[in-house]
Design a protein around this motif. Structure first.
Motif, PDB file in Angstrom:
ATOM      1  N   GLU A  61       0.836  -1.202   0.000  1.00  0.00           N
ATOM      2  CA  GLU A  61       0.000   0.000   0.000  1.00  0.00           C
ATOM      3  C   GLU A  61       0.868   1.248   0.000  1.00  0.00           C
ATOM      4  OE1 GLU A  61       0.588  -1.810   2.679  1.00  0.00           O
ATOM      5  OE2 GLU A  61       1.311  -0.338   4.138  1.00  0.00           O
ATOM      6  N   TRP A  63       1.906   5.124   1.173  1.00  0.00           N
ATOM      7  CA  TRP A  63       1.822   6.008   2.338  1.00  0.00           C
ATOM      8  C   TRP A  63       2.081   7.429   1.847  1.00  0.00           C
ATOM      9  CZ3 TRP A  63       2.415   4.779   7.919  1.00  0.00           C
ATOM     10  CH2 TRP A  63       2.204   3.423   8.194  1.00  0.00           C
ATOM     11  N   SER A  74       1.829  15.083   9.310  1.00  0.00           N
ATOM     12  CA  SER A  74       1.004  13.891   9.218  1.00  0.00           C
ATOM     13  C   SER A  74       1.699  12.888   8.319  1.00  0.00           C
ATOM     14  CB  SER A  74      -0.362  14.260   8.635  1.00  0.00           C
ATOM     15  OG  SER A  74      -1.152  13.119   8.472  1.00  0.00           O
ATOM     16  N   ARG A  75       1.497  11.623   8.658  1.00  0.00           N
ATOM     17  CA  ARG A  75       2.027  10.532   7.827  1.00  0.00           C
ATOM     18  C   ARG A  75       1.071   9.381   7.997  1.00  0.00           C
ATOM     19  NH1 ARG A  75       6.493   6.858   6.200  1.00  0.00           N
ATOM     20  NH2 ARG A  75       6.217   5.105   7.611  1.00  0.00           N
ATOM     21  N   GLN A  76       0.565   8.856   6.873  1.00  0.00           N
ATOM     22  CA  GLN A  76      -0.446   7.830   7.031  1.00  0.00           C
ATOM     23  C   GLN A  76      -0.448   6.842   5.883  1.00  0.00           C
ATOM     24  OE1 GLN A  76      -3.285  11.441   6.804  1.00  0.00           O
ATOM     25  NE2 GLN A  76      -4.590   9.671   6.533  1.00  0.00           N
ATOM     26  N   MET A  77      -0.839   5.646   6.221  1.00  0.00           N
ATOM     27  CA  MET A  77      -1.056   4.601   5.241  1.00  0.00           C
ATOM     28  C   MET A  77      -2.303   4.954   4.443  1.00  0.00           C
ATOM     29  SD  MET A  77      -2.149   0.660   6.028  1.00  0.00           S
ATOM     30  CE  MET A  77      -0.799   0.255   7.120  1.00  0.00           C
ATOM     31  N   THR A  79      -5.108   3.186   2.489  1.00  0.00           N
ATOM     32  CA  THR A  79      -5.700   1.887   2.141  1.00  0.00           C
ATOM     33  C   THR A  79      -6.480   2.011   0.845  1.00  0.00           C
ATOM     34  OG1 THR A  79      -7.486   2.469   3.653  1.00  0.00           O
ATOM     35  CG2 THR A  79      -5.774   1.029   4.504  1.00  0.00           C
ATOM     36  N   ALA A  80      -6.869   0.894   0.288  1.00  0.00           N
ATOM     37  CA  ALA A  80      -7.509   0.863  -1.030  1.00  0.00           C
ATOM     38  C   ALA A  80      -8.842   1.590  -1.028  1.00  0.00           C
ATOM     39  CB  ALA A  80      -7.684  -0.586  -1.478  1.00  0.00           C
ATOM     40  N   MET A 162       5.691   0.501   5.345  1.00  0.00           N
ATOM     41  CA  MET A 162       5.738   1.275   6.589  1.00  0.00           C
ATOM     42  C   MET A 162       7.140   1.811   6.901  1.00  0.00           C
ATOM     43  SD  MET A 162       4.529  -0.004  10.364  1.00  0.00           S
ATOM     44  CE  MET A 162       2.756  -0.083  10.136  1.00  0.00           C
TER      45      MET A 162
END
Lengths: 377, 377, 377, 377
Positions: A61, A63, A74-77, A79-80, A162
């Motif tokens: 995924e 990020w 901010s830092r974020q995964m 998702t689909a 990650m």
């Protein structure tokens, strides 16, 4: 929640003042982000900003990191799905915020489904111009340049997005120190002649002239990843090549056998442990040829081969390649720079350079580039 | 995206091995997180983990940070709604990951709609026990302790959740240095006697014995915020009180007038600029009374009044209060510690301490607490 | 002053347990110290120790530093004459003090009168054995290795001994990090092929096999400076060659004309600023020949060409020289290492590396050497 | 050695442009240096400078440091006798060198023979004016302020002058950060009420108004040490009192018994380990009385009680004393500042603060004083 009635939708393609970072195929509806460090930058005068992303993957995924006034907040995964991400809200509508939304993960050659697209912005203010920085720098590299291991505990071993960072990365830090815009072309495990596993297809030079040719699959084709890159559109002042670590690693890996043809490849050592002369020579030729290709596409750039964050066994061969290139072409604007080695103290996850190793490298490298840009060298 | 068929849903209340950080009213279906630094901690043996949150607010949205094996890997704004957040995916299913999901923003006394609830987890593995740390520390404070300004550019001036951090915070850093579990009770602008604006209701002591009594509204009532806190359930070894900065600021602010009653309040200065004796004395009495309340509820704790990150004008009064308390009670397990002042170098956003100022404070404070815990003092 | 009646005189030659640092001609009555970093080391169990020195010079006086238990406690100019210097007094007579008296200034090729001799010690205790360290390292270099500029304000420009240091020097720091004994062969302004001024006599290789052959005059002859050095007596594990900076500088200096013969010499640039190929080639040949000489005299050492504290213009030529040497001899135990560049922050006096630049270099270099000694490379 | 024929002798008393640091009795032929940090400062335009010292002692020899353009270049023990020390030679005769010759060791109350006098200078140039700095600071303290342990290995335990430093000392560093001239009044082991050993004579306040009254003996009398100090001649802007550490230590030491009278003294603890109230009160009264004495003699100074480099057990009593003083006098220009505690990392020799602890203290203290001088507090 109270709705903000002033929010308006803007297709990315209709926004005049947006700076796109990273190579793209030109399409803005939507904008596909391929490389690590790619993204969009805005000078947003307003109180609330959202971005609509479309994401998919089979394994890896994407990020993103969001920087407001140059600070990562901010830092974020991702998702689909296709959905809205809020960038900021509740801010003074009369002040201009510099915002960067940055892909924090490399292009994923191992996952044909992996995609990150930006469709639309929702905003209650005005987008102001984003001026160009005085310099442009392109970084070409492997896992080090992809920021693999720059985040995470030292004990982490999973190969997952990650642990990648485009922000805690010598590329971003060097560009900041130089006040430069920058782009990154990088892939973990890849080299100049072969990848770490002796796979001769895992070489960056073969794909350098495409938008993002090391990807595969119909999705990426549709997004323009395999198109020829328009070099004229973005001419760097400096090209940094941080390759060779995996070419060196190949001497320690088993031979690679092509599942299709049965062909094998192996960089070999002599009995005393030294590298076989003819195998080194193949690397030298490949590196020299890559320099020719780099010069052809980047006529005005100073090219720096920067190497050493995970040891320097290939340095003599790199110097040979650069020497060969310079003597055969007469081109003087190429040089080699040794980056400081990662230490136990500065290691990150996956036995890769951590944020401190990246800072250390950026400090040395940016000092060197400053001298070059000031024509001292 | 390929679905992970092994994922199973777990209501938080049915998970045996989850450690809850921060004061709660006991309900786990869902779990409401009130204070900054509150959250859940898991030792998760599995490859993929999701958490279902429910979020609302009128003005101030919550943010969370996610720490994997003690390293912050993600930080994101939580917009309104009920939805799933992916914590990790694609990891080695046989390895245990220590995961903390931490509320990065203080309880919002100014927004009755603000709520963050955790409902359910989705996981493909086994939750292992999360052992208690050898010590417990409670921090009580104001904006400094709330981590206001610990993130963001120095130029930022908006009062928004984005600039708050529970992670780049001396509370988290001190607890880590001590290997302690910790809780935080804090509110920007509040004090012991009054808030920065002379409002006598903005005082922490009045609400100390409730779960999160400084909140308001029916929502928070339903979540149990106003219930009496069960002190027996979590007895700290050390209580750190970092209050006084706003009590000092009140001497520089206009008088506060109660919109309901018309009553006014003002901490006054003498003509030579010094603080009026009787107003200081009111602070001293309030601080002394707070120590009595702290001791009643935390019988075994060493209480440290730690103050100084934004100047030390109230320090003489704090020493007076502690002296008065010790002489009137005979209690010896109370002391005062001066925290290092923020400098231009270490300032964060909103002219509040930045991450470096928090690190500096944590280093000094944890050294002091270590000596106390080793019974050296 | 109260006389210490227990003091006894010891000619240096009659002391069994004294470790001599630096190349000498073997004479101990007195001991002549030539090179920077040379000196004597004692494990002295007693309360008071004096050393008798004999000093002369026409221009450049010697300086010494005294280290007690590895910490520099004294540093002083030695003016002309024969006299006693007190090393310590009033100490616990039952404790062993490790004492090093170190020449802080390089051999002075420009002052034939310059001499520093150690005659006698006065002591009230017992000299205990001084064990060898596990490794031996030899450093060969120019002003950088002589520690020129490692002390003093940035504005200093006088070429005087005061600004030289053997202690705040990457040589001493690297040796300490490796727990190694070490020696230094160095001369400001000198190179491999020529000095900074194109003088072909200012080359270290021609004098490498003598005790201290770059000195001149009858005094030094009498002290044995021109004798052949007995390499068998001290075989290093590592030889560090930090030369090339002045060879590079020669390309920027006017031609040198021999006052005796009228012969001239000049390393030349092409019109585009690059170095003339045949002049570079002369350097390459000289460097390669020096490696042959180093290997002949140091059969077991790993040889490291370490270069870069004042820029890296000669690095390609150094790599060429090492490549040529390795290919023509098959010797694999030679490598090149780039030292970190001095920055404005780390500069010392005389626009030379300051103590911080030396620390930085020592950290990188010792890390590299540790890997070699651990046979990782 | 070649003689410098241009050198001329100057009695110190005949040099117009010499700045004397530290309290003196006014005599310049010779000048006696009593306190640590005392010395002479010159702006010397010439190539070579010597200073003639006269030295004696029974036990504790003096040491000096020499600073050229604010950088320490030399530090040496001064053995007994009258002789010349070369300060610099061979320098550009047309450039002005700022030179400070600093006594590196405290006044030695335990050695009546200890004396350091400066008689004459030998110089080949011109002494230029040495302007006053914009501020004056006086430091009053104990071993910490004397720089005991600021040099030397952690294992050192001998009480000898070698381990004292006036240069690697928070006093010098704070003054440099403030661009201030400064003086030091200090004595290892002494306090406000008693010394570390409960000796009530080892108190600084009793001797504060003499030039250097804590010395003894006819020699010192002749040098004027016991004369009344002329406070009008040097009025500080800030007085820093770093006392209390030995008063606190007295609670842990056996009672002191006067060998002459048999009288005893002891600061006592209660059974629970806390300090006896009446003994603390004696300290509070002594500290308050000292503040009265300080104010009488330094009418314009801000007085800062700065304490904490070796723990803070006396801090409540210091706050009480300052509170008592302020309330009884109405004087507002007095405050308390907690210095950062020494850590294992920053410890020097003799379990005293090392150079890093002094740097740390100077950084915090100078920040605090800057705010005071800018009238922010």
């Amino acid at each position: 929640m109270k709705d903000n009635k002033k929010l308006r939708m803007y297709a990315l393609s209709e926004i005049e003042h947006v700076k796109i970072h990273g190579r793209t195929a030109g399409n803005r509806s939507p904008l596909a982000l391929f490389w690590t460090g790619s993204g969009i930058e805005l000078n947003a005068k307003g109180s609330e900003l959202w971005v609509e992303v479309e994401v998919d993957y089979r394994m890896y995924e994407p990020w993103i990191s969001i920087l407001v006034n140059s600070v990562p907040v901010s830092r974020q995964m991702l998702t689909a799905g296709r959905y809205w991400v809020c960038v900021f809200r509740g801010m003074d509508e009369n002040k201009i915020k510099n915002v960067r939304i940055v892909k924090d993960v490399q292009a994923m050659s191992g996952d044909t489904d992996c995609v990150l697209k930006i469709h639309t912005l929702k905003f209650d203010g005005v987008f102001m111009p984003v001026p160009d920085k005085p310099y442009k720098v392109e970084f070409i590299g492997d896992s080090i340049t992809s920021g693999e291991g720059a985040i995470g505990a030292k004990t982490e071993e999973d190969w997952i997005p990650m642990w990648f960072s485009a922000v805690h990365n010598y590329t971003a830090m060097t560009a900041a120190a130089l006040n430069a815009d920058y782009r990154v072309i990088s892939q973990s495990g890849w080299g100049v002649l072969t990848g770490w596993d002796n796979n001769p297809h895992s070489n960056i030079p073969d794909y350098y002239e495409q938008v993002c040719g090391l990807l595969a699959g119909e999705n990426n084709k549709a997004l323009g990843a395999f198109e020829e890159h328009d070099f004229a559109s973005w001419q760097p002042d400096v090209v940094v090549v941080n390759l060779g670590t995996n070419d060196g690693g190949a001497f320690n890996s088993p031979e690679w056998s092509d599942p299709a043809t049965g062909e094998t490849h192996k960089q070999r050592r002599n009995e005393d442990g030294s590298y076989r002369e003819e195998d080194l020579e193949a690397f030298v030729q490949a590196a020299c040829a890559f320099l020719v290709k780099l010069r052809r596409n980047n006529p005005k750039a100073h090219i720096i081969w920067a190497y050493g964050m995970l040891g320097i066994p290939m340095m003599p061969a790199i110097y040979c390649a650069v020497d060969l290139y310079m003597k055969s072409t007469g081109d003087q604007r190429v040089s080699v720079f040794q980056l400081p080695n990662m230490t136990e103290e500065t290691a990150g996850s996956r036995t890769h350079p951590g944020a401190m190793a990246h800072e250390h490298a950026a400090k040395e490298l940016s000092g060197y580039i400053k001298d070059i840009l000031a024509s001292k060298i």
